[in-house]
Design an enzyme around this catalytic site. Structure first.
Site, PDB file in Angstrom:
ATOM      1  N   ASP A  39      69.561  58.358  20.694  1.00  0.00           N
ATOM      2  CA  ASP A  39      68.947  57.647  21.806  1.00  0.00           C
ATOM      3  C   ASP A  39      69.763  56.402  22.174  1.00  0.00           C
ATOM      4  O   ASP A  39      70.390  55.800  21.312  1.00  0.00           O
ATOM      5  CB  ASP A  39      67.518  57.249  21.391  1.00  0.00           C
ATOM      6  CG  ASP A  39      66.626  57.047  22.602  1.00  0.00           C
ATOM      7  OD1 ASP A  39      67.094  57.249  23.734  1.00  0.00           O
ATOM      8  OD2 ASP A  39      65.465  56.676  22.399  1.00  0.00           O
ATOM      9  N   HIS A  41      76.543  58.931  28.014  1.00  0.00           N
ATOM     10  CA  HIS A  41      76.449  60.249  27.372  1.00  0.00           C
ATOM     11  C   HIS A  41      77.823  60.700  26.885  1.00  0.00           C
ATOM     12  O   HIS A  41      77.948  61.308  25.826  1.00  0.00           O
ATOM     13  CB  HIS A  41      75.868  61.276  28.351  1.00  0.00           C
ATOM     14  CG  HIS A  41      74.442  60.998  28.725  1.00  0.00           C
ATOM     15  ND1 HIS A  41      73.466  60.728  27.795  1.00  0.00           N
ATOM     16  CD2 HIS A  41      73.828  60.921  29.941  1.00  0.00           C
ATOM     17  CE1 HIS A  41      72.305  60.523  28.419  1.00  0.00           C
ATOM     18  NE2 HIS A  41      72.509  60.624  29.710  1.00  0.00           N
ATOM     19  N   LEU A  62      79.945  72.664   7.319  1.00  0.00           N
ATOM     20  CA  LEU A  62      78.731  72.061   7.888  1.00  0.00           C
ATOM     21  C   LEU A  62      78.101  72.986   8.935  1.00  0.00           C
ATOM     22  O   LEU A  62      78.809  73.560   9.771  1.00  0.00           O
ATOM     23  CB  LEU A  62      79.099  70.729   8.559  1.00  0.00           C
ATOM     24  CG  LEU A  62      77.926  69.995   9.205  1.00  0.00           C
ATOM     25  CD1 LEU A  62      77.269  69.070   8.184  1.00  0.00           C
ATOM     26  CD2 LEU A  62      78.370  69.173  10.404  1.00  0.00           C
TER      27      LEU A  62
HETATM   28  C1  FPP Z   1      69.384  59.893  24.895  1.00  0.00           C
HETATM   29  O1  FPP Z   1      69.854  58.735  25.557  1.00  0.00           O
HETATM   30  C2  FPP Z   1      70.367  60.951  24.895  1.00  0.00           C
HETATM   31  C3  FPP Z   1      70.263  62.142  25.535  1.00  0.00           C
HETATM   32  C4  FPP Z   1      69.104  62.508  26.377  1.00  0.00           C
HETATM   33  C5  FPP Z   1      71.295  63.151  25.466  1.00  0.00           C
HETATM   34  C6  FPP Z   1      72.098  63.189  24.190  1.00  0.00           C
HETATM   35  C7  FPP Z   1      73.413  63.737  24.538  1.00  0.00           C
HETATM   36  C8  FPP Z   1      74.588  63.348  24.005  1.00  0.00           C
HETATM   37  C9  FPP Z   1      74.739  62.396  22.884  1.00  0.00           C
HETATM   38  C10 FPP Z   1      75.847  63.877  24.541  1.00  0.00           C
HETATM   39  C11 FPP Z   1      76.173  65.198  23.953  1.00  0.00           C
HETATM   40  C12 FPP Z   1      75.711  66.171  24.907  1.00  0.00           C
HETATM   41  C13 FPP Z   1      75.001  67.262  24.618  1.00  0.00           C
HETATM   42  C14 FPP Z   1      74.200  67.864  25.716  1.00  0.00           C
HETATM   43  C15 FPP Z   1      74.972  67.876  23.254  1.00  0.00           C
HETATM   44  P1  FPP Z   1      69.062  58.200  26.821  1.00  0.00           P
HETATM   45  O2  FPP Z   1      69.728  58.703  28.045  1.00  0.00           O
HETATM   46  O3  FPP Z   1      67.611  58.563  26.699  1.00  0.00           O
HETATM   47  O4  FPP Z   1      69.265  56.650  26.689  1.00  0.00           O
HETATM   48  P2  FPP Z   1      68.278  55.517  27.195  1.00  0.00           P
HETATM   49  O5  FPP Z   1      66.992  55.671  26.421  1.00  0.00           O
HETATM   50  O6  FPP Z   1      69.009  54.261  26.843  1.00  0.00           O
HETATM   51  O7  FPP Z   1      68.118  55.721  28.674  1.00  0.00           O
END
Ligand code: FPP
Length: 228
Positions: A13, A30, A124
């Protein structure tokens, strides 16, 4: 030797906040988050963790603006094309859980190819949850168990979850200060130790991984019993 979690679950997150603080588009967060994930895969494999399950895209994430959803899909496409060879070289077995029906067809094909390529690897196990929801997983398992006519036992139901065959996570890590499960692996997390950190996911590095492992090693796990 301190206890090492065999299976770590991860809610990555804070990508959006990381980007916003720098005046960058959310997708840049991301992108950096995906880089942080590759770094963590290396750390976890090196330390002897057997399974890492990450929340890549939830059933609720479709509600984000189309531009962000498309950006995440493009990122996924890129990683499935460009980074899978590297994972394969590092002996990683990739498994994707969640409902693939709503994913773009070319991504479904890339997932199948990546799973087939890495299926024989003994390193892994990297489980990526895509279009995954914990409640939907349990409901689907119930439907499948009913279709099979039972038996109505916990182990039989677990055998119909997307996570069938995986041990339950020992440790869940969630970054960016939120302290909730957000519909991730609801069945599997019943006795999982929870570790929360304020670090935003793109900043999560080796020191934060060590801190999470140290926190886990201090926990006394009793599974509802009295311990030893
Ligand atoms: C949460 O941050 C993250 C996600 C919804 C996506 C997680 C994806 C990655 C780490 C990239 C890798 C990609 C994939 C699809 C495996 P948020 O956007 O909710 O952050 P915020 O709460 O600060 O808005």
């Amino acid at each position: 030797m301190p206890a090492l979690p065999q299976h770590v679950a991860l809610i990555m997150d804070g990508n959006g906040r990381w980007a916003a603080r720098r005046g960058l588009p959310r997708i840049e967060g991301h992108r950096r988050g995906a880089g942080a994930l590759l770094g963590l895969v290396s750390c976890a494999a090196r330390d002897g963790v057997k399974t890492l399950t990450v929340f890549g895209f939830s059933t609720e994430n479709w509600h984000r603006p189309p531009q962000e959803v498309e950006g995440l899909m493009a990122l996924l496409r890129h990683y499935l094309k460009a980074e899978v060879t590297e994972l394969h070289t590092n002996n990683v077995l990739l498994r994707v859980i969640g409902d693939r029906a709503a994913l773009p067809p070319d991504i479904v094909t890339l997932i199948q190819d990546a799973e087939a390529l890495t299926a024989g690897n003994a390193g892994l196990v990297l489980v990526v949850a895509l279009n995954y929801g914990g409640r939907a997983d349990i409901l689907r398992a119930c439907q499948r168990l009913a279709a099979a006519g039972g038996p109505w036992r916990e182990d039989a139901l677990a055998g119909h979850l997307y996570t069938a065959g995986l041990p339950p996570p020992d440790l869940l890590i969630r970054t960016a200060g939120e302290r909730r499960l957000s519909n991730f692996l609801l069945w599997d997390l019943a006795y999982t130790e929870l570790h929360f950190t304020d670090v935003l996911w793109p900043d999560f590095g080796e020191a934060d991984w060590r801190a999470a492992l140290a926190d886990f090693a201090r926990r006394e796990r009793r599974f509802g019993g009295l311990g030893t």
